[in-house]
Design a protein around this motif. Structure first.
Motif, PDB file in Angstrom:
ATOM      1  N   PRO A 124    -105.164  67.958  25.371  1.00 16.61           N
ATOM      2  CA  PRO A 124    -105.978  68.635  24.360  1.00 16.61           C
ATOM      3  C   PRO A 124    -105.156  69.513  23.416  1.00 16.61           C
ATOM      4  CG  PRO A 124    -106.210  69.738  26.470  1.00 16.61           C
ATOM      5  CD  PRO A 124    -105.328  68.551  26.700  1.00 16.61           C
ATOM      6  N   PRO A 146    -103.595  79.606  29.237  1.00 15.60           N
ATOM      7  CA  PRO A 146    -103.527  78.627  30.327  1.00 15.60           C
ATOM      8  C   PRO A 146    -102.957  77.278  29.899  1.00 15.60           C
ATOM      9  CG  PRO A 146    -105.800  79.031  29.679  1.00 15.60           C
ATOM     10  CD  PRO A 146    -104.974  79.998  28.915  1.00 15.60           C
ATOM     11  N   ARG A 177    -105.124  60.708  39.707  1.00 19.07           N
ATOM     12  CA  ARG A 177    -104.403  60.949  38.464  1.00 19.07           C
ATOM     13  C   ARG A 177    -102.929  61.234  38.751  1.00 19.07           C
ATOM     14  NH1 ARG A 177    -108.449  59.482  36.543  1.00 19.07           N
ATOM     15  NH2 ARG A 177    -109.924  60.490  35.152  1.00 19.07           N
ATOM     16  N   THR A 200    -108.298  70.304  43.484  1.00 20.32           N
ATOM     17  CA  THR A 200    -108.670  71.551  42.803  1.00 20.32           C
ATOM     18  C   THR A 200    -107.432  72.129  42.125  1.00 20.32           C
ATOM     19  OG1 THR A 200    -108.501  72.557  44.999  1.00 20.32           O
ATOM     20  CG2 THR A 200    -110.701  72.172  44.154  1.00 20.32           C
ATOM     21  N   ASN A 201    -107.025  71.432  41.055  1.00 21.14           N
ATOM     22  CA  ASN A 201    -105.873  71.894  40.279  1.00 21.14           C
ATOM     23  C   ASN A 201    -106.265  73.042  39.360  1.00 21.14           C
ATOM     24  OD1 ASN A 201    -103.897  70.211  41.256  1.00 21.14           O
ATOM     25  ND2 ASN A 201    -104.266  68.611  39.750  1.00 21.14           N
ATOM     26  N   SER A 202    -105.339  73.937  39.144  1.00 21.36           N
ATOM     27  CA  SER A 202    -105.601  75.123  38.321  1.00 21.36           C
ATOM     28  C   SER A 202    -104.823  75.040  37.010  1.00 21.36           C
ATOM     29  CB  SER A 202    -105.170  76.379  39.089  1.00 21.36           C
ATOM     30  OG  SER A 202    -105.299  77.512  38.284  1.00 21.36           O
ATOM     31  N   ASN A 203    -105.419  75.597  35.962  1.00 21.61           N
ATOM     32  CA  ASN A 203    -104.680  75.704  34.692  1.00 21.61           C
ATOM     33  C   ASN A 203    -104.189  77.135  34.456  1.00 21.61           C
ATOM     34  OD1 ASN A 203    -106.949  77.124  33.965  1.00 21.61           O
ATOM     35  ND2 ASN A 203    -107.420  75.935  32.136  1.00 21.61           N
ATOM     36  N   LEU A 204    -104.313  77.986  35.450  1.00 14.50           N
ATOM     37  CA  LEU A 204    -103.958  79.397  35.251  1.00 14.50           C
ATOM     38  C   LEU A 204    -102.470  79.561  34.943  1.00 14.50           C
ATOM     39  CD1 LEU A 204    -106.000  81.206  38.044  1.00 14.50           C
ATOM     40  CD2 LEU A 204    -106.513  81.032  35.607  1.00 14.50           C
ATOM     41  N   VAL A 259    -105.060  74.889  44.053  1.00 15.24           N
ATOM     42  CA  VAL A 259    -105.685  75.826  44.978  1.00 15.24           C
ATOM     43  C   VAL A 259    -106.077  75.003  46.204  1.00 15.24           C
ATOM     44  CG1 VAL A 259    -107.512  77.504  45.331  1.00 15.24           C
ATOM     45  CG2 VAL A 259    -106.552  77.179  43.050  1.00 15.24           C
ATOM     46  N   ALA A 302    -104.726  70.983  33.454  1.00 10.86           N
ATOM     47  CA  ALA A 302    -104.566  71.527  34.811  1.00 10.86           C
ATOM     48  C   ALA A 302    -103.910  70.483  35.702  1.00 10.86           C
ATOM     49  CB  ALA A 302    -105.933  71.905  35.369  1.00 10.86           C
TER      50      ALA A 302
END
Lengths: 299, 360
Positions: free
Chosen positions: B59, B273, B300, B253-257, B248, B277
């Motif tokens: 994106p 971020p 993925r 449960t991937n994070s974009n933090l 996480v 993610a």
């Protein structure tokens, strides 16, 4: 190890991550509410969505946005996943979800029961959500239709309403979380617990999104009014006089006793520092996640 | 440095013969039997499943100059789940991981960009996967790791001197950990995040932040990571440590933090971020920007190359990887980002020897 306080015959089950200070607050207070019954306020959001945002699980949140889009288009009468409580009506399924998804802590599983008669509960099969990437948008249609997944269905329960949190082990850990982070807030926390017992909304905590410029902030608001706090305190004293067994955590309430003039009011009525609960984030305007969040903020 | 193994020599030589620059579209990976299954010996081609799992869309806005990828000398053997690589004195070091049907390999491969060759370094004293690695003051540190497949962490820590090609054991971690991010900065070694748990079911991300002082040979605690995660992309920029993405508990449960840590104040602050993610990705500082490549999610394997500009706190997308992978080794060597090894499909079932370099 799951708590042995959870019994198969209980009404429902929910995972409460009491390491999170906001969840710890509501767990010790003893009552959890879906955000669709909190006073109308753009930006109301479910605890589950709050957790996704706090953890930065943007892909999961985008998927939730797609399910919400299908609900709004074709299943408007159904509960929204963005504002209801994410629970289980069967303890075995709750434990299986733990095994399959690996995103819940078995120690955080608690039983719940309705606090009011006018709650709503809808059962759906979470396998449609877990397999959304493989199936596509049809998975959302079939989810909201209430269809069971062909292989090994795993029912989840969306709840709307207020629910008591049963058991003490999770609430003890919740208490320690607040004690560790903000010990001065324990007096108000005890008042909040008593208020829930009396049917008052004092000390209730709810999550919501707000926007400041380009930054979106997920906040949790604690409903607190000093006058109402004193009323709850006086009522608790009255109950205790009538019945010395009435449970009150006196050590925590001690700062509220005695002469107020001798004390700093800010210390007496210390609501936890909101920064403990807040989480700032930004999203790219072009993404589906941005659209989902915009829908929440405008709804 | 030990001498080249016969296998290393053959693999590097073969890559040297087959080194045309491939078209800059995703999916044009190096050909041949450069992959191997964890449960079955023998080289194989790229698994067909990879085609359906590879994703390239970002994106983020497109960069004016997207850069380009080039194939480089293959790793001596297919490897994955090293989690990271590190570089010093123009050499990239990749330590531990999966390979040759085991998950606790002690491999130590060293890449020489001038010769486009891999050499064997002294093997890690304790074989493991997801070993945290970083250079600090000219010495390579290897911290913890998992003894089994992404689980059962150990606390042992080692330091390697490139001049003598020898490892020595240092003070162990206070508690075992795997897939922790390791950063050397201002004379200290930071261990950030990671995961614990002896079984897949009990595996949990942690927010631990510990610091090793080589002078005292001791660990101490610092402000924890705001959100517990492992398999992050972590690196120093100036005097700050940036932790980007990660998982996480699970890659479901991937994070974009994205957080930045200031050692001077012992405080964390949020940053813009990660657009995509992911976890198990590489993070490399190159020409002032942080480039993020590869990674893993539910069905993925990410090929997106996204770069963060600390000056603007903004992200842009660059040319995607030729061969998307996760659990790879990525480091800056010379004026290029080198990405070697890693899994081409979700999970640890297949390893690769693929090595590609990105430059602007």
């Amino acid at each position: 190890m799951a708590s042995n306080e959870v019994r198969a015959e209980d009404f429902g089950f929910i995972y409460l991550d009491v390491d999170d200070p906001a969840i710890a607050w509501l767990a010790y207070r003893g009552l959890i509410s879906s955000s669709d019954i909190t006073p109308a306020n753009p930006g109301n959001i479910s605890w589950f969505s709050t957790k996704l945002i706090k953890r930065g699980l943007s892909s999961t949140l985008e998927r939730e946005g797609k399910f919400e889009g299908v609900r709004q288009k074709s299943f408007k009468e159904k509960l929204s996943r963005l504002s209801s409580l994410y629970t289980f009506d069967n303890v075995e399924t709750a434990r299986e979800a733990l095994k399959n998804l690996g995103k819940f802590n078995s120690e955080n599983l608690v039983s719940i029961e309705p606090a009011d008669q006018d709650f709503r509960r809808e059962i759906y099969d979470m396998q449609w959500i877990d397999n959304f990437d493989l199936i596509g948008i049809d998975a959302a249609e079939r989810y909201w239709s209430g269809e069971n997944y062909p292989e090994h269905p795993l029912p989840e329960a969306l709840l709307s309403g207020r629910f008591w949190i049963l058991g003490t082990s999770v609430r003890k850990r919740a208490y320690r979380t607040i004690q560790r982070l903000d010990p001065k807030a324990l007096a108000v926390l005890e008042l909040a617990r008593l208020a829930a017992h009396f049917g008052s909304n004092l000390g209730a905590i709810s999550p919501w999104l707000r926007k400041e410029g380009e930054t979106i902030i997920v906040s949790q608001v604690i409903n607190y009014d000093e006058k109402e706090g004193l009323e709850v305190f006086q009522r608790a004293l009255g109950e205790h006089r009538k019945n010395p067994e009435f449970p009150i955590n006196w050590p925590d309430l001690k700062p509220l006793k005695g002469s107020k003039e001798d004390k700093n009011l800010d210390d007496l009525f210390k609501v936890p520092d909101g920064r403990l609960f807040e989480h700032e984030f930004r999203v790219d305007k072009a993404t589906e996640l941005a659209q989902t969040i915009q829908n929440i903020l405008l709804s | 440095m030990t001498s080249l193994s016969r296998r290393s020599f053959i693999a590097a030589g073969a890559a040297g013969l087959a080194a045309p620059v491939f078209a800059q579209q995703p999916g044009h990976e190096q050909h041949g039997g450069h992959y191997e299954r964890l449960n079955q010996p023998g080289r194989i081609g790229k698994p067909e499943l990879a085609a359906s799992q590879n994703v390239f869309d970002s994106p983020a806005a497109k960069a004016a100059n997207p850069g380009r990828w080039q194939p480089k000398a293959l790793l001596p053997l297919p490897r994955s789940e090293m989690a990271w690589a590190t570089a010093y004195d123009d050499r990239m070091h990749i330590v531990g991981g999966y390979g040759e049907q085991r998950t606790d390999r002690a491999y130590h491969h060293v890449y020489d960009p001038k010769a486009d060759k891999w050499n064997d370094g002294a093997p890690l004293p304790q074989g493991a996967n997801h070993v945290g690695v970083a250079f600090l003051d000219g010495r390579l540190y290897a911290i913890g790791g998992f003894l089994e497949q992404n689980r059962k962490p150990h606390p042992r820590c080692f330091v390697y001197d490139p001049k003598t090609d020898k490892w020595a054991e240092i003070a162990p971690l206070p508690r075992p950990i795997g897939s922790a991010a390791i950063i050397g900065l201002n004379g200290l070694l930071h261990s950030i995040g990671g995961a614990i748990g002896d079984t897949t079911e009990s595996k949990t991300s942690v927010n631990w932040h510990r610091v090793y002082d080589p002078k005292a040979d001791a660990w101490s605690e610092r402000a924890p990571l705001p959100t517990a995660r492992d398999h992050t992309g972590t690196l120093p920029i100036g005097n700050l440590i940036h932790v980007i993405g990660g998982r996480v508990d699970s890659f479901h449960t991937n994070s974009n933090l994205h957080h930045a840590y200031d050692p001077a104040t012992d405080k964390w602050a949020p940053r813009n971020p990660l657009p995509t993610a992911r976890s198990g990705h590489g993070a490399v500082l190159y020409r002032g920007k942080v480039f993020i490549m590869g990674g893993e999610g539910t069905n993925r394997v990410f090929g997106q190359m996204e770069a963060y500009d600390p000056a603007s706190d903004g992200w842009e997308q660059y040319a995607p990887m030729l061969t998307p992978r996760h659990g790879l080794g990525a480091a800056l060597v010379g004026d290029a980002i080198h990405v070697a090894g890693g899994g081409p499909i979700m999970g640890g079932g297949v390893q690769s020897a693929v090595h590609e370099a990105f430059s602007l």
